[in-house]
Design a protein around this motif. Structure first.
Motif, short mmCIF file in Angstrom:
data_model
loop_
_atom_site.label_atom_id
_atom_site.label_comp_id
_atom_site.label_asym_id
_atom_site.label_seq_id
_atom_site.Cartn_x
_atom_site.Cartn_y
_atom_site.Cartn_z
N ALA A 1 0.83 -1.21 0.00
CA ALA A 1 0.00 0.00 0.00
C ALA A 1 0.87 1.25 0.00
O ALA A 1 0.63 2.19 -0.78
CB ALA A 1 -0.94 0.00 1.20
N ALA A 2 1.88 1.27 0.85
CA ALA A 2 2.77 2.43 0.93
C ALA A 2 3.50 2.65 -0.41
O ALA A 2 3.61 3.78 -0.89
CB ALA A 2 3.78 2.26 2.06
N CYS A 3 3.96 1.56 -1.00
CA CYS A 3 4.66 1.68 -2.29
C CYS A 3 3.72 2.17 -3.39
O CYS A 3 4.12 2.99 -4.23
CB CYS A 3 5.29 0.34 -2.68
N LEU A 4 2.49 1.69 -3.38
CA LEU A 4 1.52 2.16 -4.37
C LEU A 4 1.21 3.64 -4.19
O LEU A 4 1.08 4.38 -5.17
CB LEU A 4 0.24 1.32 -4.30
N PHE A 5 1.08 4.08 -2.94
CA PHE A 5 0.87 5.51 -2.68
C PHE A 5 2.08 6.32 -3.16
O PHE A 5 1.92 7.38 -3.76
CB PHE A 5 0.64 5.78 -1.19
N LEU A 6 3.26 5.82 -2.89
CA LEU A 6 4.48 6.52 -3.30
C LEU A 6 4.58 6.62 -4.82
O LEU A 6 4.76 7.71 -5.37
CB LEU A 6 5.70 5.80 -2.72
N VAL A 7 4.44 5.49 -5.49
CA VAL A 7 4.53 5.47 -6.95
C VAL A 7 3.40 6.29 -7.58
O VAL A 7 3.61 7.06 -8.52
CB VAL A 7 4.53 4.02 -7.48
N GLY A 8 2.21 6.14 -7.03
CA GLY A 8 1.06 6.88 -7.56
C GLY A 8 1.25 8.38 -7.43
O GLY A 8 0.94 9.14 -8.36
N THR A 9 1.78 8.82 -6.31
CA THR A 9 2.04 10.25 -6.11
C THR A 9 3.08 10.74 -7.10
O THR A 9 2.90 11.80 -7.72
CB THR A 9 2.51 10.51 -4.66
N LEU A 10 4.15 9.98 -7.26
CA LEU A 10 5.20 10.40 -8.20
C LEU A 10 4.68 10.48 -9.63
O LEU A 10 4.97 11.43 -10.35
CB LEU A 10 6.39 9.44 -8.11
N ILE A 11 3.90 9.48 -10.04
CA ILE A 11 3.41 9.48 -11.41
C ILE A 11 2.31 10.53 -11.60
O ILE A 11 2.36 11.31 -12.55
CB ILE A 11 2.89 8.08 -11.82
N PHE A 12 1.32 10.54 -10.72
CA PHE A 12 0.20 11.46 -10.87
C PHE A 12 0.69 12.91 -10.85
O PHE A 12 0.44 13.67 -11.78
CB PHE A 12 -0.83 11.23 -9.76
N CYS A 13 1.38 13.26 -9.80
CA CYS A 13 1.83 14.65 -9.66
C CYS A 13 2.97 14.95 -10.63
O CYS A 13 3.03 16.04 -11.22
CB CYS A 13 2.28 14.93 -8.23
N GLY A 14 3.86 13.99 -10.79
CA GLY A 14 5.01 14.21 -11.66
C GLY A 14 4.62 14.50 -13.09
O GLY A 14 5.19 15.39 -13.74
#
Length: 125
Positions: free
Chosen positions: A72-85
């Motif tokens: 879950a933490a990794c998905l939040f991290l990756v999702g934040t980087l991709i979405f915002c990035g």
């Protein structure tokens, strides 16, 4: 979880840096649509910094964090980087086509929430 916490600290730091830069340096030359895109990216960036902090700190209280909590933490991290990035990159390079990757980040964030839900169900047993 320590690695997630370190990444979270950097994500939180850069949310403040980008927020200040956007407020003081960038938005003067942007259209209303560009400002709105930046605001969406920054809002998600800052909100998920807090979500990641909560998950990382909670995970660190466990002797052995659950794999699903780490996922879950990794998905939040990756999702934040991709979405915002992708939103930030589309503004920096002024290429709206870069936002085609944004839904992948959103899907990753949704998967993170579902993973957290599964963790909660299993922890309740």
């Amino acid at each position: 979880m320590k690695l997630i916490l370190c990444a979270t600290a950097l994500i939180g730091f850069f949310s403040v840096v980008l927020g200040a830069a956007g407020d003081h340096l960038l938005v003067g030359d942007w259209s209303a649509a560009m400002v709105e895109r930046f605001d969406v990216a920054l809002r998600y960036h800052q909100n998920y910094s807090i979500v990641l902090l909560a998950v990382a700190l909670y995970g660190m209280t466990r002797a052995v964090p659950s794999r699903i909590l780490i996922v879950a933490a990794c998905l939040f991290l990756v999702g934040t980087l991709i979405f915002c990035g992708t939103l930030y990159a589309s503004l920096y390079w002024q290429a709206a086509g870069l936002t085609l990757g944004t839904p992948l980040g959103g899907l990753s964030l949704m998967a993170g929430w579902l993973s957290l839900f599964l963790y909660a169900i299993r922890a309740a047993r």
